[in-house]
Design a protein around this motif. Structure first.
Motif, PDB file in Angstrom:
ATOM      1  N   SER A 161     -30.418  22.005 -12.552  1.00 60.62           N
ATOM      2  CA  SER A 161     -31.779  22.180 -12.062  1.00 60.62           C
ATOM      3  C   SER A 161     -31.775  23.073 -10.842  1.00 60.62           C
ATOM      4  O   SER A 161     -30.725  23.316 -10.225  1.00 60.62           O
ATOM      5  CB  SER A 161     -32.411  20.824 -11.719  1.00 60.62           C
ATOM      6  OG  SER A 161     -33.727  21.002 -11.197  1.00 60.62           O
ATOM      7  N   ASN A 162     -32.956  23.524 -10.463  1.00 54.21           N
ATOM      8  CA  ASN A 162     -33.115  24.223  -9.184  1.00 54.21           C
ATOM      9  C   ASN A 162     -33.588  23.245  -8.095  1.00 54.21           C
ATOM     10  O   ASN A 162     -34.031  23.684  -7.044  1.00 54.21           O
ATOM     11  CB  ASN A 162     -34.077  25.399  -9.326  1.00 54.21           C
ATOM     12  CG  ASN A 162     -35.459  24.969  -9.794  1.00 54.21           C
ATOM     13  OD1 ASN A 162     -35.644  23.848 -10.288  1.00 54.21           O
ATOM     14  ND2 ASN A 162     -36.429  25.863  -9.657  1.00 54.21           N
ATOM     15  N   ARG A 163     -33.525  21.953  -8.363  1.00 52.92           N
ATOM     16  CA  ARG A 163     -33.849  20.931  -7.353  1.00 52.92           C
ATOM     17  C   ARG A 163     -32.707  19.921  -7.329  1.00 52.92           C
ATOM     18  O   ARG A 163     -32.315  19.392  -8.384  1.00 52.92           O
ATOM     19  CB  ARG A 163     -35.161  20.226  -7.701  1.00 52.92           C
ATOM     20  CG  ARG A 163     -36.394  21.098  -7.604  1.00 52.92           C
ATOM     21  CD  ARG A 163     -36.703  21.489  -6.148  1.00 52.92           C
ATOM     22  NE  ARG A 163     -37.928  22.267  -6.045  1.00 52.92           N
ATOM     23  CZ  ARG A 163     -37.996  23.601  -6.185  1.00 52.92           C
ATOM     24  NH1 ARG A 163     -36.898  24.285  -6.440  1.00 52.92           N
ATOM     25  NH2 ARG A 163     -39.156  24.218  -6.067  1.00 52.92           N
ATOM     26  N   TRP A 164     -32.200  19.633  -6.108  1.00 57.27           N
ATOM     27  CA  TRP A 164     -30.957  18.869  -6.038  1.00 57.27           C
ATOM     28  C   TRP A 164     -31.031  17.479  -6.649  1.00 57.27           C
ATOM     29  O   TRP A 164     -30.056  17.014  -7.220  1.00 57.27           O
ATOM     30  CB  TRP A 164     -30.383  18.836  -4.622  1.00 57.27           C
ATOM     31  CG  TRP A 164     -31.166  18.027  -3.613  1.00 57.27           C
ATOM     32  CD1 TRP A 164     -32.075  18.499  -2.726  1.00 57.27           C
ATOM     33  CD2 TRP A 164     -31.082  16.620  -3.409  1.00 57.27           C
ATOM     34  NE1 TRP A 164     -32.598  17.489  -1.975  1.00 57.27           N
ATOM     35  CE2 TRP A 164     -32.004  16.317  -2.376  1.00 57.27           C
ATOM     36  CE3 TRP A 164     -30.346  15.582  -3.985  1.00 57.27           C
ATOM     37  CZ2 TRP A 164     -32.200  15.015  -1.916  1.00 57.27           C
ATOM     38  CZ3 TRP A 164     -30.545  14.295  -3.516  1.00 57.27           C
ATOM     39  CH2 TRP A 164     -31.468  14.016  -2.499  1.00 57.27           C
ATOM     40  N   PRO A 165     -32.165  16.757  -6.582  1.00 58.47           N
ATOM     41  CA  PRO A 165     -32.111  15.413  -7.171  1.00 58.47           C
ATOM     42  C   PRO A 165     -31.943  15.443  -8.697  1.00 58.47           C
ATOM     43  O   PRO A 165     -31.643  14.420  -9.306  1.00 58.47           O
ATOM     44  CB  PRO A 165     -33.482  14.809  -6.817  1.00 58.47           C
ATOM     45  CG  PRO A 165     -34.077  15.708  -5.777  1.00 58.47           C
ATOM     46  CD  PRO A 165     -33.500  17.057  -6.009  1.00 58.47           C
ATOM     47  N   LEU A 166     -32.174  16.602  -9.267  1.00 55.84           N
ATOM     48  CA  LEU A 166     -32.161  16.692 -10.732  1.00 55.84           C
ATOM     49  C   LEU A 166     -30.890  17.354 -11.266  1.00 55.84           C
ATOM     50  O   LEU A 166     -30.683  17.396 -12.475  1.00 55.84           O
ATOM     51  CB  LEU A 166     -33.371  17.498 -11.216  1.00 55.84           C
ATOM     52  CG  LEU A 166     -34.741  16.951 -10.814  1.00 55.84           C
ATOM     53  CD1 LEU A 166     -35.835  17.944 -11.169  1.00 55.84           C
ATOM     54  CD2 LEU A 166     -34.989  15.606 -11.504  1.00 55.84           C
ATOM     55  N   THR A 167     -30.084  17.848 -10.374  1.00 58.89           N
ATOM     56  CA  THR A 167     -28.939  18.633 -10.847  1.00 58.89           C
ATOM     57  C   THR A 167     -27.632  17.851 -10.715  1.00 58.89           C
ATOM     58  O   THR A 167     -27.524  16.918  -9.917  1.00 58.89           O
ATOM     59  CB  THR A 167     -28.860  19.976 -10.099  1.00 58.89           C
ATOM     60  OG1 THR A 167     -28.095  20.900 -10.879  1.00 58.89           O
ATOM     61  CG2 THR A 167     -28.226  19.833  -8.721  1.00 58.89           C
ATOM     62  N   GLY A 168     -26.690  18.191 -11.536  1.00 59.19           N
ATOM     63  CA  GLY A 168     -25.360  17.603 -11.439  1.00 59.19           C
ATOM     64  C   GLY A 168     -25.258  16.154 -11.869  1.00 59.19           C
ATOM     65  O   GLY A 168     -24.218  15.520 -11.678  1.00 59.19           O
ATOM     66  N   ARG A 169     -26.254  15.610 -12.483  1.00 53.98           N
ATOM     67  CA  ARG A 169     -26.150  14.263 -13.029  1.00 53.98           C
ATOM     68  C   ARG A 169     -25.262  14.317 -14.263  1.00 53.98           C
ATOM     69  O   ARG A 169     -25.492  15.127 -15.156  1.00 53.98           O
ATOM     70  CB  ARG A 169     -27.538  13.723 -13.441  1.00 53.98           C
ATOM     71  CG  ARG A 169     -28.559  13.721 -12.322  1.00 53.98           C
ATOM     72  CD  ARG A 169     -28.185  12.725 -11.238  1.00 53.98           C
ATOM     73  NE  ARG A 169     -29.275  12.589 -10.286  1.00 53.98           N
ATOM     74  CZ  ARG A 169     -30.176  11.597 -10.334  1.00 53.98           C
ATOM     75  NH1 ARG A 169     -30.072  10.653 -11.253  1.00 53.98           N
ATOM     76  NH2 ARG A 169     -31.152  11.546  -9.456  1.00 53.98           N
ATOM     77  N   ILE A 170     -24.296  13.463 -14.300  1.00 53.11           N
ATOM     78  CA  ILE A 170     -23.391  13.469 -15.441  1.00 53.11           C
ATOM     79  C   ILE A 170     -23.400  12.099 -16.104  1.00 53.11           C
ATOM     80  O   ILE A 170     -23.829  11.105 -15.500  1.00 53.11           O
ATOM     81  CB  ILE A 170     -21.955  13.837 -15.031  1.00 53.11           C
ATOM     82  CG1 ILE A 170     -21.439  12.855 -13.985  1.00 53.11           C
ATOM     83  CG2 ILE A 170     -21.872  15.277 -14.549  1.00 53.11           C
ATOM     84  CD1 ILE A 170     -19.964  13.039 -13.674  1.00 53.11           C
ATOM     85  N   GLY A 171     -22.960  12.073 -17.318  1.00 55.53           N
ATOM     86  CA  GLY A 171     -22.916  10.797 -18.025  1.00 55.53           C
ATOM     87  C   GLY A 171     -22.375  10.994 -19.418  1.00 55.53           C
ATOM     88  O   GLY A 171     -22.007  12.109 -19.820  1.00 55.53           O
ATOM     89  N   SER A 172     -22.297   9.910 -20.150  1.00 54.70           N
ATOM     90  CA  SER A 172     -21.792   9.983 -21.519  1.00 54.70           C
ATOM     91  C   SER A 172     -22.477   8.913 -22.346  1.00 54.70           C
ATOM     92  O   SER A 172     -23.048   7.951 -21.823  1.00 54.70           O
ATOM     93  CB  SER A 172     -20.281   9.795 -21.546  1.00 54.70           C
ATOM     94  OG  SER A 172     -19.945   8.523 -21.082  1.00 54.70           O
TER      95      SER A 172
END
Lengths: 546, 546
Positions: A104-115
């Motif tokens: 994302s271009n907004r930090w709370p939405l970016t880099g969330r990972i999971g499986s």
């Protein structure tokens, strides 16, 4: 297949902002706790993310995720669903483990990972419909899809009870595809109930903010999409139409693109979605053919699942050879008045031909809405033996109901049971589809050479048909079982004894005893011919049912 | 439009050699003394140049000229004609003064300058045929071209007296276009006279030098091309065919290109040339669709005059939307069995539709060669009212004659006089062509809305036709003259009194007194309707004749 740059056209610039944000903020990428741990194949895995609600998130915020099964990655755009909630949806196409990471271009939405783990599909779930064998369709799992389509343009703009009735009618009908608009036509249901929801923020007739969508409209649409999916009905979603005059048809190119991206981001994970770029594209005079080419290509680029894509004409047939078009969606009732016409577009486009409008069964003063039931059924049979597909409409306006084709509700016409009868014949027929057997010579005959023949006599009223098969796939001594079909009375009568192939000349085989098939001298009769295997039973041309 | 780099792909390298040569040689560019001083518009201006005969001039020497009228330049490739003679041909498209300068990679052929005057065209000379009004044809001077084509594949491979007979037959026939092969089919005339000339150096069946052409073959071909032109017959030249098995069909890409360039350089200045890339392209299995696209584009690039270009199919219709294709050349007899089929390709391609093979009138055991005369004429009428064009073939093999369609000679069938009758009706009809009046509703009706209608009943045998015209172009009170046409008996019977338009409903007009047109209850009847002007005579839809 779907590079992130396409999903996030401004990500190059935006990534810097995001990087700065993550330096400034102590927050680290977190496992998205709300995400489900399992999902069925071809069902929807949905990530719900909290993010900024200020400004105009529809425009300002880009969000998406990269999904990976370890060997393949799929980039999927998400969307803003209002109230600071963002969603990313994903339809997995095989079982096993998948991982994801949001961008994302907004930090709370970016880099969330999971499986998560994909489990086998539910019984009866076959995945999205694909082109099969050039001219036909099959679900992703290989199950043939024998299309019997109908049209219910504005069924989602009716009172809720009418929508429920529409679903019940569909459940009891032969229809496995329905064409429907996304944006509204001008006429309201029964000319008195205005649409309860609109796709954009603002209010009718023309006070819209095209930079803001109405999540409530889309959530409602999605609920119905899911119900159609669960009924086995493909939703042929019409992105643009020339009718509304609400201003949706005169949006600028940037608004068109934003609308297409938003719709695809929300709906594409529904496995029963088909994209129809427009209804009667050529009546939408604010767009050029190049515009349609651009928008169709955009849908192709945005949709990670490669759902079927088409465009439907008014009086000017589109160039369905364009590479983004998966099948020709043609309005031309004349083309299915007899099979010799229906066949012609196949060669031209070398794609499935779907006559999505052949006039409607109805009682309208307009000549596009007053076919008799028998004529509607006749057109389906003409299209079928020509190796093409036909769409239904039902246009009987009454005081207690609007028309099925405009708003859903109930069917009034007589064709539906006969189309169910036809669908059963199609499903019992060749899995790979019915193709013309000897095109340009006898267009009444479709089937699979050597194995299966369906001959439709239309308005002819023969009392006899001399058994004769074109040479392809036939060798002397082959045995065949013949049945006589009344397409209107819905009867299938076996003919006594077998027919045995004997060479007649350089083109055809006849019966060894020169037998003919007796016919009743009525119109709309058909003959089904199936080759008999060594066990004396018709050879299997359909797939085994599970 | 035709940059020299296309004509001389190696000129960049070659120009240096020429420059060196002119330094070494005392010779200066000279006025080409042999060149004519005047030429008629659309006739052929020819420069004859002496040059090297050693080596292989077909490959080694490039020659051409730039022609200019002071405001426009046209680059034209020349060709080697054997015995040290080179020729550059030019077909001027307007009167007045032109200058030229030759270009070559050999000094005796380069830098020749000169000028000439173009005088008005001969009476009856209208220039090359162009696409007109999207679906139709007209000569360059605007004269409508109402195509009635025929097929004489190998007429130039017969004894000279048969070729002369062919010209006489054409002169007395309705045919104004003839399809013909350039390279030979395997069967010789009457299966005993081998072709007297071959396009390449070498000898049959397979001992060819594809780098050397046979000028004698081409000179003979050109003589006949000129005779066809003078008879008013367009020559639809088929560059490749799948039949010969002489090896011409398996040349490599470089040989294909050399052949195309040579043929175009020699023939393009004949104003009656059309280019047909192939007959039954899909039966020539050594080439892909991409090859045809490349070769078709090459013809377009090489031909300074933009002659009509097409490609003809076997069973697989080509994509006639390709930009190099000027009109769809379609083999499909089925498509002209009734007008509702014939019309369908128009919308798809938005170019003239020419059904160049609809099976042949004849008495052949092959089903492509046994149409009756009435069926052949029927197919022409179906195509005509659908706004398309149809081609004729005559396939009666006798002991004294081979078939017309294979080798020319004489016509045996019964259709030709009826096609002459049809051509006269077409030429008396709308100058801009006959278009469907209400496509998809009543394909029997073609014409020009409001002014001219031609209704063809085909196999129907009505005794009456209620006068009715679709609304486009019609207003109440318009008066019409009606005639009943017997397409086989070749009669035109006027119906007494005028018909006066009165609005019937939202779609159609009928006669103010609800009159119907009496018909004889026979098949293949037609009706012609022409609007009456203020002077009580039918309004002019054709162009004035000179």
């Amino acid at each position: 297949m779907n590079p992130l740059s396409l999903l996030f056209p401004r990500l190059g610039r935006v990534a810097v902002v995001a990087a700065v944000a993550s330096v400034l903020s102590p927050a680290q990428p977190l496992r998205a706790a709300e995400a489900p741990q399992t999902v069925r194949q071809w069902d929807i895995f949905e990530l719900e993310l909290k993010g900024p609600a200020e400004g105009n998130p529809f425009v300002d915020v880009q969000v998406g995720a990269r999904f990976s099964d370890g060997s393949r990655t799929v980039d999927v755009a998400g969307f803003y669903d209002g109230d600071g909630v963002y969603r990313v949806r994903f339809m997995p196409d095989h079982t096993g483990g998948w991982r994801y990471e949001t961008k994302s271009n907004r930090w709370p939405l970016t880099g969330r990972i999971g499986s998560f783990t994909v489990t086998p599909p539910a019984k009866g779930s076959h995945g999205p419909v694909r082109v099969h064998n050039t001219y036909h369709f099959a679900y992703a799992d290989g199950t043939p899809f024998k299309e019997i389509g109908t049209t219910i343009y504005n069924w989602l703009d009716t009172p809720e009870e009418v929508q429920e009735q529409t679903l019940q009618t569909l459940a009891a009908s032969p229809f496995n595809k329905a064409r429907m608009l996304i944006t509204q036509q001008p006429e309201s249901y029964q000319r008195k109930f205005a649409p309860p929801r609109w796709p954009f923020a603002g209010k009718p007739p023309h006070d819209w903010d095209f930079t803001r969508f109405n999540p409530d409209f889309f959530r409602h649409y999605e609920q119905r999409l899911g119900q159609l999916r669960d009924l086995g009905v493909e939703a042929d979603l019409i992105l643009f139409n020339p009718y509304g005059k609400w201003g949706f048809e005169t949006m600028d190119a940037a608004s068109d693109e934003r609308y297409v991206r938003y719709v695809v981001a929300r709906f594409a994970a529904y496995c029963n979605v088909w994209w129809s770029l427009a209804n009667e594209y050529d009546f939408l005079r604010t767009k050029t053919e190049a515009d349609w080419d651009r928008l169709g290509t955009l849908v192709q680029q945005c949709d990670p699942y490669n759902h079927l894509r088409s465009i439907h004409n008014g009086s000017l047939v589109y160039d369905h050879n364009k590479p983004w078009i998966t099948h020709a969606s043609i309005q031309n009732g004349s083309a299915v008045e007899e099979p010799g016409r229906a066949e012609l577009y196949r060669d031209v486009y070398r794609k499935p031909i779907v006559y999505d409008e052949v006039k409607y069964e109805g009682r309208s003063p307009y000549r596009w809405g007053n076919l008799s039931g028998p004529e509607m059924v006749h057109r389906f049979w003409c299209g079928t033996v020509a190796g093409t597909y036909v769409g239904h409409g039902d246009y009987f306006f009454t005081t207690v109901e609007d028309t099925w084709t405009s708003f859903g509700g109930q069917l009034t016409g007589e064709s539906a049971p006969r189309l169910a009868f036809l669908r059963k014949i199609m499903e019992d027929g060749p899995a790979d589809g019915i193709d013309p057997i000897d095109k340009w010579q006898d267009p009444r005959v479709g089937g699979k050479p050597g194995d299966y023949y369906l001959i439709y006599f239309g308005h002819e009223t023969p009392t006899s048909w001399p058994f004769q098969l074109y040479k392809n796939g036939v060798t002397a001594g082959m045995r065949f079982k013949v049945e006589v079909i009344d397409t209107w009375a819905m009867t299938i009568a076996p003919v006594e004894g077998d027919f045995v192939a004997k060479k007649k000349d350089g083109y055809d085989f006849v019966d060894a005893q020169n037998r003919a098939v007796a016919l009743p001298g009525r119109a709309v009769m058909a003959i089904r011919i199936r080759r008999l295997g060594a066990d004396g039973a018709p050879v299997k041309t359909e797939l085994p049912t599970d």
